[in-house]
Scaffold this motif. Structure first.
Motif, PDB file in Angstrom:
ATOM      1  N   ILE A 260      -3.326  -9.192   1.024  1.00  0.00           N
ATOM      2  CA  ILE A 260      -3.233  -8.951  -0.412  1.00  0.00           C
ATOM      3  C   ILE A 260      -1.878  -8.312  -0.678  1.00  0.00           C
ATOM      4  CG2 ILE A 260      -4.291  -7.873  -2.424  1.00  0.00           C
ATOM      5  CD1 ILE A 260      -6.108  -9.901  -1.018  1.00  0.00           C
ATOM      6  N   ALA A 261      -0.907  -9.128  -1.082  1.00  0.00           N
ATOM      7  CA  ALA A 261       0.468  -8.663  -1.229  1.00  0.00           C
ATOM      8  C   ALA A 261       0.915  -8.574  -2.681  1.00  0.00           C
ATOM      9  CB  ALA A 261       1.421  -9.595  -0.459  1.00  0.00           C
ATOM     10  N   LEU A 262       0.151  -9.175  -3.589  1.00  0.00           N
ATOM     11  CA  LEU A 262       0.459  -9.119  -5.012  1.00  0.00           C
ATOM     12  C   LEU A 262      -0.419  -8.047  -5.673  1.00  0.00           C
ATOM     13  CD1 LEU A 262       0.640 -12.944  -5.815  1.00  0.00           C
ATOM     14  CD2 LEU A 262       2.546 -11.381  -5.386  1.00  0.00           C
ATOM     15  N   PRO A 263      -0.116  -7.656  -6.916  1.00  0.00           N
ATOM     16  CA  PRO A 263      -0.956  -6.652  -7.588  1.00  0.00           C
ATOM     17  C   PRO A 263      -2.424  -7.053  -7.580  1.00  0.00           C
ATOM     18  CG  PRO A 263       1.057  -7.005  -8.832  1.00  0.00           C
ATOM     19  CD  PRO A 263       1.061  -8.028  -7.730  1.00  0.00           C
ATOM     20  N   ILE A 264      -3.269  -6.164  -7.113  1.00  0.00           N
ATOM     21  CA  ILE A 264      -4.660  -6.496  -6.817  1.00  0.00           C
ATOM     22  C   ILE A 264      -5.466  -6.840  -8.064  1.00  0.00           C
ATOM     23  CG2 ILE A 264      -5.536  -4.124  -6.949  1.00  0.00           C
ATOM     24  CD1 ILE A 264      -7.127  -4.793  -4.339  1.00  0.00           C
ATOM     25  N   ALA A 265      -5.049  -6.330  -9.222  1.00  0.00           N
ATOM     26  CA  ALA A 265      -5.814  -6.563 -10.445  1.00  0.00           C
ATOM     27  C   ALA A 265      -5.416  -7.830 -11.177  1.00  0.00           C
ATOM     28  CB  ALA A 265      -5.665  -5.365 -11.393  1.00  0.00           C
ATOM     29  N   HIS A 266      -4.392  -8.524 -10.688  1.00  0.00           N
ATOM     30  CA  HIS A 266      -3.976  -9.756 -11.348  1.00  0.00           C
ATOM     31  C   HIS A 266      -4.997 -10.855 -11.096  1.00  0.00           C
ATOM     32  CE1 HIS A 266      -1.369 -13.444 -11.821  1.00  0.00           C
ATOM     33  NE2 HIS A 266      -1.247 -12.830 -12.964  1.00  0.00           N
ATOM     34  N   ASN A 267      -5.197 -11.727 -12.057  1.00  0.00           N
ATOM     35  CA  ASN A 267      -6.216 -12.768 -11.941  1.00  0.00           C
ATOM     36  C   ASN A 267      -6.011 -13.643 -10.708  1.00  0.00           C
ATOM     37  OD1 ASN A 267      -8.521 -14.224 -13.356  1.00  0.00           O
ATOM     38  ND2 ASN A 267      -7.062 -15.894 -13.054  1.00  0.00           N
ATOM     39  N   TYR A 268      -4.776 -13.998 -10.407  1.00  0.00           N
ATOM     40  CA  TYR A 268      -4.454 -14.809  -9.235  1.00  0.00           C
ATOM     41  C   TYR A 268      -4.928 -14.106  -7.969  1.00  0.00           C
ATOM     42  CZ  TYR A 268      -1.108 -17.198  -6.009  1.00  0.00           C
ATOM     43  OH  TYR A 268      -0.501 -17.889  -4.989  1.00  0.00           O
ATOM     44  N   THR A 269      -4.679 -12.797  -7.866  1.00  0.00           N
ATOM     45  CA  THR A 269      -5.062 -12.032  -6.688  1.00  0.00           C
ATOM     46  C   THR A 269      -6.562 -11.806  -6.622  1.00  0.00           C
ATOM     47  OG1 THR A 269      -3.002 -10.829  -7.128  1.00  0.00           O
ATOM     48  CG2 THR A 269      -4.354 -10.041  -5.324  1.00  0.00           C
ATOM     49  N   MET A 270      -7.224 -11.879  -7.750  1.00  0.00           N
ATOM     50  CA  MET A 270      -8.672 -11.662  -7.774  1.00  0.00           C
ATOM     51  C   MET A 270      -9.464 -12.894  -7.393  1.00  0.00           C
ATOM     52  SD  MET A 270      -9.412  -9.274 -11.099  1.00  0.00           S
ATOM     53  CE  MET A 270     -11.173  -9.608 -10.949  1.00  0.00           C
ATOM     54  N   SER A 271      -8.963 -14.093  -7.769  1.00  0.00           N
ATOM     55  CA  SER A 271      -9.897 -15.227  -7.752  1.00  0.00           C
ATOM     56  C   SER A 271      -9.371 -16.536  -7.206  1.00  0.00           C
ATOM     57  CB  SER A 271     -10.378 -15.483  -9.191  1.00  0.00           C
ATOM     58  OG  SER A 271      -9.311 -15.916 -10.009  1.00  0.00           O
ATOM     59  N   SER A 272      -8.134 -16.607  -6.726  1.00  0.00           N
ATOM     60  CA  SER A 272      -7.604 -17.933  -6.365  1.00  0.00           C
ATOM     61  C   SER A 272      -7.137 -18.046  -4.911  1.00  0.00           C
ATOM     62  CB  SER A 272      -6.449 -18.286  -7.319  1.00  0.00           C
ATOM     63  OG  SER A 272      -6.863 -18.355  -8.644  1.00  0.00           O
ATOM     64  N   PRO A 273      -7.974 -17.868  -3.915  1.00  0.00           N
ATOM     65  CA  PRO A 273      -9.360 -17.392  -3.992  1.00  0.00           C
ATOM     66  C   PRO A 273      -9.442 -15.878  -4.109  1.00  0.00           C
ATOM     67  CG  PRO A 273      -8.821 -17.855  -1.734  1.00  0.00           C
ATOM     68  CD  PRO A 273      -7.598 -18.224  -2.545  1.00  0.00           C
ATOM     69  N   GLY A 274      -8.354 -15.172  -3.709  1.00  0.00           N
ATOM     70  CA  GLY A 274      -8.255 -13.756  -3.979  1.00  0.00           C
ATOM     71  C   GLY A 274      -9.319 -12.896  -3.329  1.00  0.00           C
ATOM     72  N   ALA A 288      -1.516  -4.631   1.182  1.00  0.00           N
ATOM     73  CA  ALA A 288      -0.096  -4.306   1.313  1.00  0.00           C
ATOM     74  C   ALA A 288       0.383  -3.709  -0.006  1.00  0.00           C
ATOM     75  CB  ALA A 288       0.717  -5.561   1.648  1.00  0.00           C
ATOM     76  N   PRO A 289       1.189  -2.661   0.032  1.00  0.00           N
ATOM     77  CA  PRO A 289       1.697  -2.097  -1.223  1.00  0.00           C
ATOM     78  C   PRO A 289       2.649  -3.014  -1.959  1.00  0.00           C
ATOM     79  CG  PRO A 289       2.717  -1.026   0.666  1.00  0.00           C
ATOM     80  CD  PRO A 289       1.632  -1.899   1.199  1.00  0.00           C
ATOM     81  N   SER A 290       3.242  -3.965  -1.241  1.00  0.00           N
ATOM     82  CA  SER A 290       4.128  -4.952  -1.867  1.00  0.00           C
ATOM     83  C   SER A 290       4.209  -6.161  -0.948  1.00  0.00           C
ATOM     84  CB  SER A 290       5.525  -4.370  -2.105  1.00  0.00           C
ATOM     85  OG  SER A 290       6.279  -4.354  -0.899  1.00  0.00           O
ATOM     86  N   GLY A 291       4.863  -7.207  -1.448  1.00  0.00           N
ATOM     87  CA  GLY A 291       5.008  -8.417  -0.646  1.00  0.00           C
ATOM     88  C   GLY A 291       6.350  -8.527   0.035  1.00  0.00           C
ATOM     89  N   SER A 292       7.168  -7.493  -0.006  1.00  0.00           N
ATOM     90  CA  SER A 292       8.497  -7.585   0.609  1.00  0.00           C
ATOM     91  C   SER A 292       8.360  -7.846   2.105  1.00  0.00           C
ATOM     92  CB  SER A 292       9.293  -6.309   0.360  1.00  0.00           C
ATOM     93  OG  SER A 292       8.731  -5.224   1.051  1.00  0.00           O
ATOM     94  N   PRO A 293       9.265  -8.615   2.685  1.00  0.00           N
ATOM     95  CA  PRO A 293       9.135  -8.996   4.095  1.00  0.00           C
ATOM     96  C   PRO A 293       9.009  -7.819   5.049  1.00  0.00           C
ATOM     97  CG  PRO A 293      10.801 -10.350   3.029  1.00  0.00           C
ATOM     98  CD  PRO A 293      10.413  -9.291   2.048  1.00  0.00           C
ATOM     99  N   ASP A 294       9.742  -6.723   4.808  1.00  0.00           N
ATOM    100  CA  ASP A 294       9.674  -5.595   5.733  1.00  0.00           C
ATOM    101  C   ASP A 294       8.321  -4.890   5.690  1.00  0.00           C
ATOM    102  OD1 ASP A 294      10.251  -4.729   3.158  1.00  0.00           O
ATOM    103  OD2 ASP A 294      11.279  -2.925   3.843  1.00  0.00           O
ATOM    104  N   VAL A 295       7.536  -5.110   4.630  1.00  0.00           N
ATOM    105  CA  VAL A 295       6.172  -4.583   4.543  1.00  0.00           C
ATOM    106  C   VAL A 295       5.165  -5.618   5.033  1.00  0.00           C
ATOM    107  CG1 VAL A 295       4.361  -3.810   2.969  1.00  0.00           C
ATOM    108  CG2 VAL A 295       6.719  -3.017   2.644  1.00  0.00           C
ATOM    109  N   ALA A 296       5.305  -6.855   4.572  1.00  0.00           N
ATOM    110  CA  ALA A 296       4.300  -7.886   4.844  1.00  0.00           C
ATOM    111  C   ALA A 296       4.343  -8.403   6.278  1.00  0.00           C
ATOM    112  CB  ALA A 296       4.489  -9.056   3.871  1.00  0.00           C
TER     113      ALA A 296
END
Length: 564
Positions: A260-274, A288-296
């Motif tokens: 989970i690299a995108l904001p967790i409350a966004h519809n895409y992150t919730m359901s597609s399949p999320g 993940a707090p962000s999707g930046s490569p050094d984090v992900a």
């Protein structure tokens, strides 16, 4: 009489897991939330008869997975791992605490949390109570939160103490003081579980008024970049259909590990399949707090992540990252890209450079979702944004007069179906503009459709540039610029011009190893001319920037670029 629903494991604790209890008998009568446009009765009956709507709530789905996958790890947050059984216990205990505060069926609660494990406790506890979460994004601040709380007449506001240097606790105090409907402003203390919010995890909830599957499950935010976000009412019945189908189409199983690299409350992150698709399938979710490569990338390597979902700007960061070879990404099987269109140039690079299958996702919080299928040929995957979920997704591509267009001809996308809303929450004037009299949602997207039904997005209606009467598609120019070896990302917009009405401006981000002095507007114009495009399509202006302005969900904000 109370029916006890046991999942029957100890999960390493000293006492058996509490059982979920609810009143036996039929669901209570559905009560329409004021300001919500319902599905017409004949359509609702059809969707139930065809098995799309199964008469289940999101809480029912969640506790079904708690029983079926009790020992599986559900959530990984830093060094903390939470099984489905433990998550079920936490949800029931928090639901009990929230119930004792007077939060129940139909109450709106603004949820304002980042990618942290407690998000799952809060959201599923609210679903269990039949309360209605209003999903704010972590990046939202006073103006947006006050608007959401006031507009939705929220009874409570739940946030975190602080995140990325912002004092959310202070914001909570301000909201409680200025929004009359907010009776409770609850703050999660991430450093001390014994503070006020932690005390809510007391006796688990056993008795509550059941929710009706036709009830509004939550209010999601519209993805628009202009004005205040509209609120989108989704029901348990319609949303769960997308969850089940998305999990199936995307190949999720109890063996899957999803980042989970995108904001967790966004519809895409919730359901597609999320996150909800993962819960349905019993999969593991790594936060993940962000999707930046050094984090992900370290998380992918450590937890053997099998899939993740990104927006195009973050996908480009992964593709162009200088640290990619330092981490083992071999476990990654599927990379979903959605939220905005991924250029063909970038799409072609995913499989050879990241070693995984690209799955394009095109959808909207209002409903319609399309996926390329995992078995689709590469040529289709890189050139298309996919096929609708349901055979009952009605998709029309029309001209500006509402006349249906033949296959291959770009036009305005209209849709209705078993999970597409019939109107925004409390928005009569907007609904008259954005929905046809027979219930089709006017998406604002310009698409073409092939004979198989696959859609290719060519832009947004408002993004098309009218340069002195000549129409210019930003996507076409962006795709050409992205084929330049020095360019990391490109965004093309129309800006005001006294003579032409609009002129074409290109914003360009260079790759890390490129000397800015080696790239000039003259050279970029020459490059585009050599591509053989019409002269009026070549940008009148170029601006080299370090990054693009973004919306709250990580999309490039073309509105901000036009106004700069």
């Amino acid at each position: 009489m109370v029916e006890q629903m046991q999942w029957g494991v100890y999960d390493g604790g000293e006492e058996p897991m509490p059982a979920r209890g609810h009143v036996v008998g039929p669901h209570p009568e559905h009560v329409l939330l004021e300001g919500v446009v319902p599905f017409p009765a004949e359509f609702a009956e059809r969707y139930r008869e065809r098995g799309y709507w199964k008469g289940e709530t999101i809480a029912d789905m969640f506790f079904g997975s708690v029983r079926s996958f009790a020992h599986n790890v559900a959530v990984v947050d830093g060094e903390k791992e939470i099984t489905y059984a433990k998550l079920g216990e936490r949800v029931l205990r928090l639901a009990g605490g929230l119930s004792r505060l007077g939060i129940g069926r139909g109450d709106r609660v603004v949820v304002h949390l980042p990618n942290v494990a407690v998000y799952f406790d809060v959201v599923f506890a609210l679903f269990e109570l039949g309360a209605i979460p209003v999903f704010a994004l972590q990046a939202h601040r006073r103006t947006e939160i006050e608007y959401f709380c006031s507009f939705a007449q929220a009874k409570a506001y739940i946030t975190i103490d602080s995140c990325e240097g912002f004092d959310h606790a202070a914001l909570a105090r301000e909201i409680a003081a200025c929004v009359p409907s907010v009776e409770r402003a609850l703050v999660v203390d991430m450093q001390d579980d014994c503070r006020e919010f932690g005390k809510l995890y007391g006796e688990p909830l056993f008795h509550q008024e059941r929710c009706n599957p036709a009830d509004v499950a939550f209010l999601q935010l519209s993805g628009g970049t202009t004005g205040k976000p509209k609120l989108i009412p989704r029901t348990h019945d319609d949303y769960l259909y997308t969850i089940r189908e998305s999990a199936r189409i995307c190949g999720l199983s109890s063996e899957s590990v999803h980042l989970i690299a995108l904001p967790i409350a966004h519809n895409y992150t919730m359901s597609s399949p999320g996150i909800l698709g993962c819960v349905y399938a019993g999969a593991k979710m790594v936060l993940a707090p962000s999707g930046s490569p050094d984090v992900a990338f370290p998380l992918i390597s450590k937890h053997h992540v099998t899939s993740s979902s990104l927006v195009p700007p973050v996908a480009l960061l992964w593709l162009n990252s200088s640290v990619r070879d330092e981490w083992d990404l071999s476990s990654l099987q599927v990379l979903q890209v959605g939220g905005a269109k991924l250029s063909q140039e970038a799409a072609r690079r995913v499989k050879p450079e990241l070693g995984c299958t690209l799955q394009q996702v095109f959808g909207m919080a209002e409903g319609l979702v399309n996926y390329t299928r995992l078995s689709d040929p590469e040529s289709l995957v890189v050139s298309s944004q996919g096929l609708r979920i349901s055979p009952d997704d009605e998709v029309r591509v029309v001209d500006d007069d509402g006349v249906d267009l033949p296959a291959g001809v770009p036009g305005n996308l209209l849709t209705r179906g078993p999970y597409t809303i019939r109107g925004y929450y409390c928005a009569l004037e907007v609904n008259e503009r954005d929905f046809t009299l027979d219930g089709f949602y006017c998406t604002g997207d310009i698409v073409s459709r092939d004979e198989r039904g696959y859609l290719t997005v060519t832009g947004r209606k408002k993004d098309q540039i009218n340069r002195g009467g000549e129409k210019v598609s930003p996507e076409e120019i962006e795709n050409l610029l992205l084929s330049h070896e020095a360019i990391h990302d490109a965004s093309v917009v129309g800006v005001r011009d006294e003579v032409l009405g609009e002129k074409v401006k290109a914003f360009v981000v260079l790759r890390e190893d490129v000397d800015p002095g080696s790239v000039s507007p003259f050279k970029l114009k020459k490059f585009l001319r050599q591509k053989g495009i019409a002269g009026f399509k070549i940008p009148d202006e170029f601006e080299i920037v370090e990054e693009f302005p973004e919306t709250f969900v990580g999309k490039t904000s073309k509105r901000a670029q036009r106004e700069s």
